[in-house]
Scaffold this motif. Structure first.
Motif: not given
Length: 170
Positions: A165-170, A99-122
């Motif tokens: 280059x780092x793991x996102x931790x809760x 359960x803890x592993x799932x939570x950590x891994x799911x913190x690295x994932x979001x729905x949909x395809x988001x490209x870096x250009x969509x984040x530019x300046x935001x």
């Protein structure tokens, strides 16, 4: 809060391989070959995400990452996992810590395809698949929770991967 992402977990870079010309029209097949590989296959082909893939398997998330989506995955490299304190990865891979592993891994994932250009300046906050918040800053490159995206926009058939280059931790 502006929300452009939110969903499941894991994996990585473009598969290695040279572009091949189509003898019936001279078209480059490399893009279509990349798009045929799902997130798990793409990550496995690179050899840089063995820990992430082992963790996804142990957490019961590999199948979702292979067949579900589309997902945007912030994928930590093997070196990112190796930088965690000694014994952390081994402890997380134990069945009793699924359960803890799932939570950590799911913190690295979001729905949909988001490209870096969509984040530019935001600067925005998005919800990860585990329900946690991710702070995305696209004002000077792209960072997620202060961690640099070292390679962006890796295409997979069921999503996009941004290598960190780092793991996102809760």
């Amino acid at each position: 809060m502006k929300r452009i992402f939110a969903a499941a977990a894991t994996a990585a870079l473009l598969s290695a391989g040279a572009a091949h010309a189509d003898h019936h029209g001279g078209k480059d097949k490399s893009a279509s070959m990349e798009e045929k590989q799902n997130i798990v296959d793409t990550a496995a082909a690179t050899g840089q995400f063995e820990t992430l893939l082992a963790a996804a398997q142990a957490a019961g998330l590999a199948e979702t990452l292979a067949t579900g989506g589309p997902f945007t995955v912030f994928a930590p490299t093997d070196e990112a996992f190796a930088a965690l304190p000694d014994g952390t990865v081994e402890d997380l891979l134990k069945p009793e810590n699924q359960d803890q592993l799932q939570s950590i891994l799911l913190l690295h994932v979001v729905d949909g395809k988001t490209w870096s250009k969509d984040l530019d300046g935001q600067e925005l906050t998005v919800t990860a698949k585990n329900g946690g918040d991710l702070m995305i800053d696209g004002t000077d490159g792209v960072t997620v929770n202060g961690i640099d995206v070292v390679k962006a926009d890796v295409k997979a058939s069921n999503g996009v991967i941004h290598v960190i280059d780092e793991v996102i931790l809760p």
